[in-house]
Design a protein around this motif. Structure first.
Motif, PDB file in Angstrom:
ATOM      1  N   LEU A 268       0.857  -1.185   0.000  1.00  0.00           N
ATOM      2  CA  LEU A 268       0.000   0.000   0.000  1.00  0.00           C
ATOM      3  C   LEU A 268       0.892   1.233   0.000  1.00  0.00           C
ATOM      4  O   LEU A 268       1.857   1.302   0.756  1.00  0.00           O
ATOM      5  CB  LEU A 268      -0.886   0.025   1.245  1.00  0.00           C
ATOM      6  N   ALA A 269       0.544   2.195  -0.849  1.00  0.00           N
ATOM      7  CA  ALA A 269       1.302   3.438  -0.904  1.00  0.00           C
ATOM      8  C   ALA A 269       0.322   4.573  -1.169  1.00  0.00           C
ATOM      9  O   ALA A 269      -0.310   4.605  -2.221  1.00  0.00           O
ATOM     10  CB  ALA A 269       2.360   3.380  -1.998  1.00  0.00           C
ATOM     11  N   ASP A 270       0.191   5.486  -0.226  1.00  0.00           N
ATOM     12  CA  ASP A 270      -0.703   6.635  -0.378  1.00  0.00           C
ATOM     13  C   ASP A 270      -2.115   6.218  -0.785  1.00  0.00           C
ATOM     14  O   ASP A 270      -2.698   6.752  -1.720  1.00  0.00           O
ATOM     15  CB  ASP A 270      -0.145   7.624  -1.397  1.00  0.00           C
TER      16      ASP A 270
ATOM     17  N   PRO B  89       2.071   1.211  -9.947  1.00  0.00           N
ATOM     18  CA  PRO B  89       0.657   1.114  -9.580  1.00  0.00           C
ATOM     19  C   PRO B  89       0.053  -0.181 -10.136  1.00  0.00           C
ATOM     20  O   PRO B  89       0.310  -0.546 -11.280  1.00  0.00           O
ATOM     21  CB  PRO B  89       0.015   2.336 -10.235  1.00  0.00           C
ATOM     22  N   LEU B  90      -0.712  -0.852  -9.323  1.00  0.00           N
ATOM     23  CA  LEU B  90      -1.334  -2.101  -9.741  1.00  0.00           C
ATOM     24  C   LEU B  90      -2.149  -1.907 -11.024  1.00  0.00           C
ATOM     25  O   LEU B  90      -2.192  -2.784 -11.878  1.00  0.00           O
ATOM     26  CB  LEU B  90      -2.220  -2.651  -8.627  1.00  0.00           C
ATOM     27  N   LEU B  91      -2.766  -0.747 -11.167  1.00  0.00           N
ATOM     28  CA  LEU B  91      -3.577  -0.471 -12.351  1.00  0.00           C
ATOM     29  C   LEU B  91      -2.756  -0.474 -13.634  1.00  0.00           C
ATOM     30  O   LEU B  91      -3.281  -0.724 -14.711  1.00  0.00           O
ATOM     31  CB  LEU B  91      -4.281   0.878 -12.205  1.00  0.00           C
ATOM     32  N   ASP B  92      -1.462  -0.181 -13.541  1.00  0.00           N
ATOM     33  CA  ASP B  92      -0.594  -0.102 -14.716  1.00  0.00           C
ATOM     34  C   ASP B  92       0.101  -1.422 -15.040  1.00  0.00           C
ATOM     35  O   ASP B  92       0.833  -1.497 -16.020  1.00  0.00           O
ATOM     36  CB  ASP B  92       0.471   0.975 -14.520  1.00  0.00           C
ATOM     37  N   LEU B  93      -0.124  -2.438 -14.230  1.00  0.00           N
ATOM     38  CA  LEU B  93       0.585  -3.703 -14.407  1.00  0.00           C
ATOM     39  C   LEU B  93      -0.041  -4.535 -15.526  1.00  0.00           C
ATOM     40  O   LEU B  93      -1.203  -4.925 -15.427  1.00  0.00           O
ATOM     41  CB  LEU B  93       0.562  -4.515 -13.113  1.00  0.00           C
ATOM     42  N   PRO B  94       0.716  -4.830 -16.583  1.00  0.00           N
ATOM     43  CA  PRO B  94       0.209  -5.755 -17.590  1.00  0.00           C
ATOM     44  C   PRO B  94       0.324  -7.182 -17.050  1.00  0.00           C
ATOM     45  O   PRO B  94       1.360  -7.566 -16.508  1.00  0.00           O
ATOM     46  CB  PRO B  94       1.123  -5.533 -18.798  1.00  0.00           C
ATOM     47  N   LEU B  95      -0.746  -7.942 -17.182  1.00  0.00           N
ATOM     48  CA  LEU B  95      -0.728  -9.317 -16.692  1.00  0.00           C
ATOM     49  C   LEU B  95      -0.173 -10.251 -17.759  1.00  0.00           C
ATOM     50  O   LEU B  95      -0.438 -10.074 -18.951  1.00  0.00           O
ATOM     51  CB  LEU B  95      -2.127  -9.762 -16.286  1.00  0.00           C
ATOM     52  N   PRO B  96       0.582 -11.262 -17.342  1.00  0.00           N
ATOM     53  CA  PRO B  96       1.096 -12.230 -18.309  1.00  0.00           C
ATOM     54  C   PRO B  96      -0.003 -13.189 -18.749  1.00  0.00           C
ATOM     55  O   PRO B  96      -1.078 -13.244 -18.151  1.00  0.00           O
ATOM     56  CB  PRO B  96       2.169 -12.965 -17.500  1.00  0.00           C
ATOM     57  N   THR B  97       0.282 -13.941 -19.786  1.00  0.00           N
ATOM     58  CA  THR B  97      -0.623 -14.997 -20.234  1.00  0.00           C
ATOM     59  C   THR B  97       0.092 -16.321 -20.022  1.00  0.00           C
ATOM     60  O   THR B  97       1.175 -16.503 -20.567  1.00  0.00           O
ATOM     61  CB  THR B  97      -0.975 -14.817 -21.724  1.00  0.00           C
TER      62      THR B  97
ATOM     63  N   GLY C 243      -5.028 -16.015  -8.581  1.00  0.00           N
ATOM     64  CA  GLY C 243      -5.485 -14.876  -7.796  1.00  0.00           C
ATOM     65  C   GLY C 243      -5.615 -13.597  -8.595  1.00  0.00           C
ATOM     66  O   GLY C 243      -6.005 -12.557  -8.049  1.00  0.00           O
ATOM     67  N   ALA C 244      -5.307 -13.628  -9.896  1.00  0.00           N
ATOM     68  CA  ALA C 244      -5.374 -12.416 -10.726  1.00  0.00           C
ATOM     69  C   ALA C 244      -6.797 -11.869 -10.839  1.00  0.00           C
ATOM     70  O   ALA C 244      -6.981 -10.699 -11.157  1.00  0.00           O
ATOM     71  CB  ALA C 244      -4.806 -12.688 -12.113  1.00  0.00           C
ATOM     72  N   GLN C 245      -7.799 -12.680 -10.532  1.00  0.00           N
ATOM     73  CA  GLN C 245      -9.176 -12.179 -10.574  1.00  0.00           C
ATOM     74  C   GLN C 245      -9.375 -11.043  -9.577  1.00  0.00           C
ATOM     75  O   GLN C 245     -10.221 -10.178  -9.774  1.00  0.00           O
ATOM     76  CB  GLN C 245     -10.197 -13.311 -10.347  1.00  0.00           C
ATOM     77  N   TRP C 246      -8.565 -10.998  -8.515  1.00  0.00           N
ATOM     78  CA  TRP C 246      -8.661  -9.901  -7.545  1.00  0.00           C
ATOM     79  C   TRP C 246      -8.119  -8.604  -8.136  1.00  0.00           C
ATOM     80  O   TRP C 246      -8.593  -7.519  -7.796  1.00  0.00           O
ATOM     81  CB  TRP C 246      -7.949 -10.268  -6.245  1.00  0.00           C
ATOM     82  N   ILE C 247      -7.137  -8.697  -9.039  1.00  0.00           N
ATOM     83  CA  ILE C 247      -6.658  -7.503  -9.744  1.00  0.00           C
ATOM     84  C   ILE C 247      -7.776  -6.975 -10.631  1.00  0.00           C
ATOM     85  O   ILE C 247      -8.048  -5.767 -10.659  1.00  0.00           O
ATOM     86  CB  ILE C 247      -5.398  -7.816 -10.579  1.00  0.00           C
ATOM     87  N   GLU C 248      -8.439  -7.873 -11.343  1.00  0.00           N
ATOM     88  CA  GLU C 248      -9.545  -7.468 -12.209  1.00  0.00           C
ATOM     89  C   GLU C 248     -10.682  -6.855 -11.393  1.00  0.00           C
ATOM     90  O   GLU C 248     -11.303  -5.879 -11.816  1.00  0.00           O
ATOM     91  CB  GLU C 248     -10.047  -8.646 -13.042  1.00  0.00           C
ATOM     92  N   ALA C 249     -10.960  -7.418 -10.226  1.00  0.00           N
ATOM     93  CA  ALA C 249     -12.025  -6.875  -9.366  1.00  0.00           C
ATOM     94  C   ALA C 249     -11.653  -5.474  -8.877  1.00  0.00           C
ATOM     95  O   ALA C 249     -12.505  -4.576  -8.839  1.00  0.00           O
ATOM     96  CB  ALA C 249     -12.275  -7.805  -8.185  1.00  0.00           C
TER      97      ALA C 249
END
Length: 102
Positions: free
Chosen positions: A58-60, A77-85, A90-96
């Motif tokens: 967590l940051a700010d 930022p997690l929002l800027d992270l490209p996910l691998p294929t 647990g990547a569904q939590w990033i999508e959520a």
């Protein structure tokens, strides 16, 4: 793994944000779910460079991932992270989290 549909995303959002009273508490709820469910480390590509995602933090009042390449470390930022294929477990939590922020 197929991306979660809207109903599945809504269920994950509800689970992460149960008992939250404000956005800050919601971010903490998502961080907790990611910490429990996202399988790290995993490899991905950021700006054409292979990196290892070694953790989250967590940051700010935002969730960031810790990326490593050799001796270098960078918070992204997690929002800027490209996910691998295929994406890590647990990547569904990033999508959520992304869905909740929209």
């Amino acid at each position: 793994m197929t991306p979660p549909n809207r109903a599945a995303l809504a269920a994950l959002v509800a689970e992460a944000t149960v008992d939250c009273y404000n956005d800050s508490e919601c971010v903490t709820g998502f961080y907790t779910m990611l910490d429990e469910h996202l399988e790290v480390p995993f490899q991905t590509s950021v700006l054409g460079a292979q990196v290892t995602v070694s953790g989250i933090d967590l940051a700010d009042e935002h969730i960031v991932v810790i990326c490593a390449r050799g001796r270098s470390r960078q918070r992204l930022p997690l929002l800027d992270l490209p996910l691998p294929t295929p994406p890590p477990a647990g990547a569904q939590w990033i999508e959520a989290y992304r869905h909740w922020l929209r």
